[in-house]
Motif scaffolding. Structure first.
Motif, PDB file in Angstrom:
ATOM      1  N   ASN A  97      -5.974  13.409  -6.870  1.00 43.02           N
ATOM      2  CA  ASN A  97      -6.005  12.476  -5.743  1.00 43.02           C
ATOM      3  C   ASN A  97      -7.115  11.476  -5.982  1.00 43.02           C
ATOM      4  N   ALA A  98      -7.034  10.352  -5.298  1.00 41.86           N
ATOM      5  CA  ALA A  98      -7.971   9.254  -5.519  1.00 41.86           C
ATOM      6  C   ALA A  98      -8.493   8.735  -4.184  1.00 41.86           C
ATOM      7  N   PRO A  99      -9.640   8.059  -4.179  1.00 40.21           N
ATOM      8  CA  PRO A  99     -10.252   7.568  -2.936  1.00 40.21           C
ATOM      9  C   PRO A  99      -9.630   6.258  -2.460  1.00 40.21           C
ATOM     10  N   VAL A 100      -8.340   6.323  -2.144  1.00 41.41           N
ATOM     11  CA  VAL A 100      -7.609   5.128  -1.723  1.00 41.41           C
ATOM     12  C   VAL A 100      -6.675   5.474  -0.572  1.00 41.41           C
ATOM     13  N   ASN A 101      -6.295   4.452   0.190  1.00 41.81           N
ATOM     14  CA  ASN A 101      -5.211   4.595   1.159  1.00 41.81           C
ATOM     15  C   ASN A 101      -3.902   4.399   0.403  1.00 41.81           C
ATOM     16  N   ALA A 102      -3.061   5.401   0.412  1.00 45.01           N
ATOM     17  CA  ALA A 102      -1.817   5.310  -0.351  1.00 45.01           C
ATOM     18  C   ALA A 102      -0.775   6.241   0.254  1.00 45.01           C
ATOM     19  N   PRO A 103       0.474   5.821   0.309  1.00 37.73           N
ATOM     20  CA  PRO A 103       1.532   6.693   0.836  1.00 37.73           C
ATOM     21  C   PRO A 103       1.620   7.978   0.022  1.00 37.73           C
ATOM     22  N   LEU A 104       1.885   9.093   0.708  1.00 35.91           N
ATOM     23  CA  LEU A 104       2.048  10.359   0.000  1.00 35.91           C
ATOM     24  C   LEU A 104       3.299  10.295  -0.867  1.00 35.91           C
ATOM     25  N   LYS A 105       3.173  10.842  -2.067  1.00 33.95           N
ATOM     26  CA  LYS A 105       4.278  10.763  -3.022  1.00 33.95           C
ATOM     27  C   LYS A 105       5.065  12.070  -3.094  1.00 33.95           C
ATOM     28  N   SER A 106       4.827  12.971  -2.163  1.00 34.23           N
ATOM     29  CA  SER A 106       5.607  14.197  -2.054  1.00 34.23           C
ATOM     30  C   SER A 106       6.337  14.189  -0.716  1.00 34.23           C
TER      31      SER A 106
END
Length: 294
Positions: free
Chosen positions: A141-150
C-alpha cells in the motif's frame, strides 16, 4: 504464558512465548519472541489488513521472531478479530489505537509492519508519532488517496447475505459467498471471521455494516495526509510490493519519497496478498532489512 522452544540457525535454543489478552484499550494481541528479561532489539508490531486478524500473521511472526531475535506483537485492529467495535473506522482512529498500545506496553520505539489497511495505519502512526517508530515496513500500500483495487464492497454484500440467511454450516456460507467471489483462498480468508452465534446460526465477528459504511465513505481508500503537508518520517522504511499487484504503482513512488525520504522499495513475486502467497520471499526481504536496522 505458553513457553515455546524453537531451534535457531547458529544458536542452540531460542525461548519464545505467546500470550493473548485484551487490554483496557480493547486491542487484542499476541506476542512471540524472546522474553523481556533477555536483551533484544526494538520489537515488531504487526498490523493486518481489512477483514483480517492477528491470526493471519501468526506463522510469519514466529519466523520473524526467530530470525530477528525480536519480540513480535500481532494486533487485532478495531472492528477486527477479538478487538472492540466502533463506528469510527478511519486510519486516524486506528493509528491512535496503535500508538496507545505502544505506550501501554512500554515498547518505546518499534518496527511497524502493516499489510494493506494495516500498511496505511502504520504509515499514519509513523507520520503522527515518529518517536514511537524505529523502522517502518508497509506491505502493498502507498500513502495516497486511491480507489481500492479489490472487490471489498462485493465481499461485504456476500457477508451480509450470509447473515441474512441465517445459515448454520460454514459450507452453506461458502456456497453463498461463492456467488460473490470465485477465488477459494479469498473465500477461506473471509470465512475465518465466521463464528456461531447464540442461536446456532453463523455470523461474522467483524461488524460487517460498519466496515461496509467505511468502504462506501471512501475511508479505506483515503490517506490522512496530503502531499501539501510538511510532515515526514525520516527513519528507515521498506515498502514491500507484489509484482502482480497495482497498489504500489510507479505513480505512487513520488508520494512515498515525499513522506518517507529514506524509503526502499522491494518487490515480491506475488499479488496483493503477498505475505500468504509468497511468505518465504517476504521473510527474506524483511529479515535482510531488519539486520540493518536497530
Amino acid at each position: 504464558m505458553l513457553l515455546l522452544r524453537t531451534s535457531l540457525r547458529g544458536l542452540s535454543t531460542f525461548r519464545s512465548f505467546s500470550t493473548s489478552r485484551v487490554l483496557r484499550s480493547d486491542l487484542s494481541y499476541q506476542v512471540f519472541g524472546p522474553e523481556k528479561e533477555e536483551p533484544s532489539r526494538n520489537p515488531i508490531v504487526f498490523l493486518h489488513g481489512l477483514f483480517g486478524s492477528k491470526q493471519n500473521n501468526r506463522s510469519i511472526s514466529k519466523a520473524l521472531a526467530r530470525d530477528s531475535k525480536r519480540q513480535v506483537f500481532i494486533l487485532d485492529l478495531r472492528n477486527h478479530g477479538d478487538s472492540f467495535h466502533s463506528d469510527d473506522h478511519t486510519y486516524t482512529a486506528m493509528a491512535e489505537d496503535v500508538a496507545k498500545f505502544i505506550h501501554q506496553q512500554s515498547l518505546k520505539e518499534c518496527v511497524l509492519i502493516g499489510h494493506s489497511m494495516g500498511a496505511k495505519t502504520a504509515m499514519t502512526v509513523a507520520l503522527d508519532s515518529p518517536s514511537l517508530v524505529s523502522a517502518l515496513i508497509p506491505v502493498d500500500n502507498a500513502p495516497v488517496n486511491a480507489p481500492l483495487k479489490s472487490d471489498f464492497g462485493k465481499y461485504v454484500r456476500g457477508m451480509q447475505e450470509i447473515e441474512a440467511q441465517g445459515v448454520s454450516k460454514q459450507s452453506d456460507a461458502d456456497k453463498i459467498l461463492k456467488e460473490y467471489e470465485e477465488s477459494l483462498p479469498i473465500r477461506q480468508f473471509l470465512l475465518t471471521n465466521l463464528v456461531r452465534g447464540d442461536n446456532g446460526s453463523m455470523k461474522f465477528r467483524v461488524p460487517v455494516s460498519i466496515l461496509g459504511e467505511a468502504l462506501s465513505a471512501g475511508e479505506m481508500a483515503n490517506f490522512p495526509f496530503s502531499e501539501s503537508d510538511s510532515v515526514t518520517y525520516d527513519g528507515p522504511a521498506l515498502f514491500v510490493r507484489g509484482t502482480r499487484s497495482r497498489y504500489v504503482s510507479e505513480d505512487t513512488i513520488p508520494a512515498i519519497r515525499k513522506f518517507f525520504p529514506k524509503a526502499q522499495i522491494a518487490d515480491v513475486e506475488a499479488g496483493h496478498w503477498l505475505i500468504s502467497e509468497n511468505p518465504e520471499a517476504f521473510r527474506q526481504k524483511v529479515v535482510k532489512f531488519l539486520h540493518e536496522t536497530p
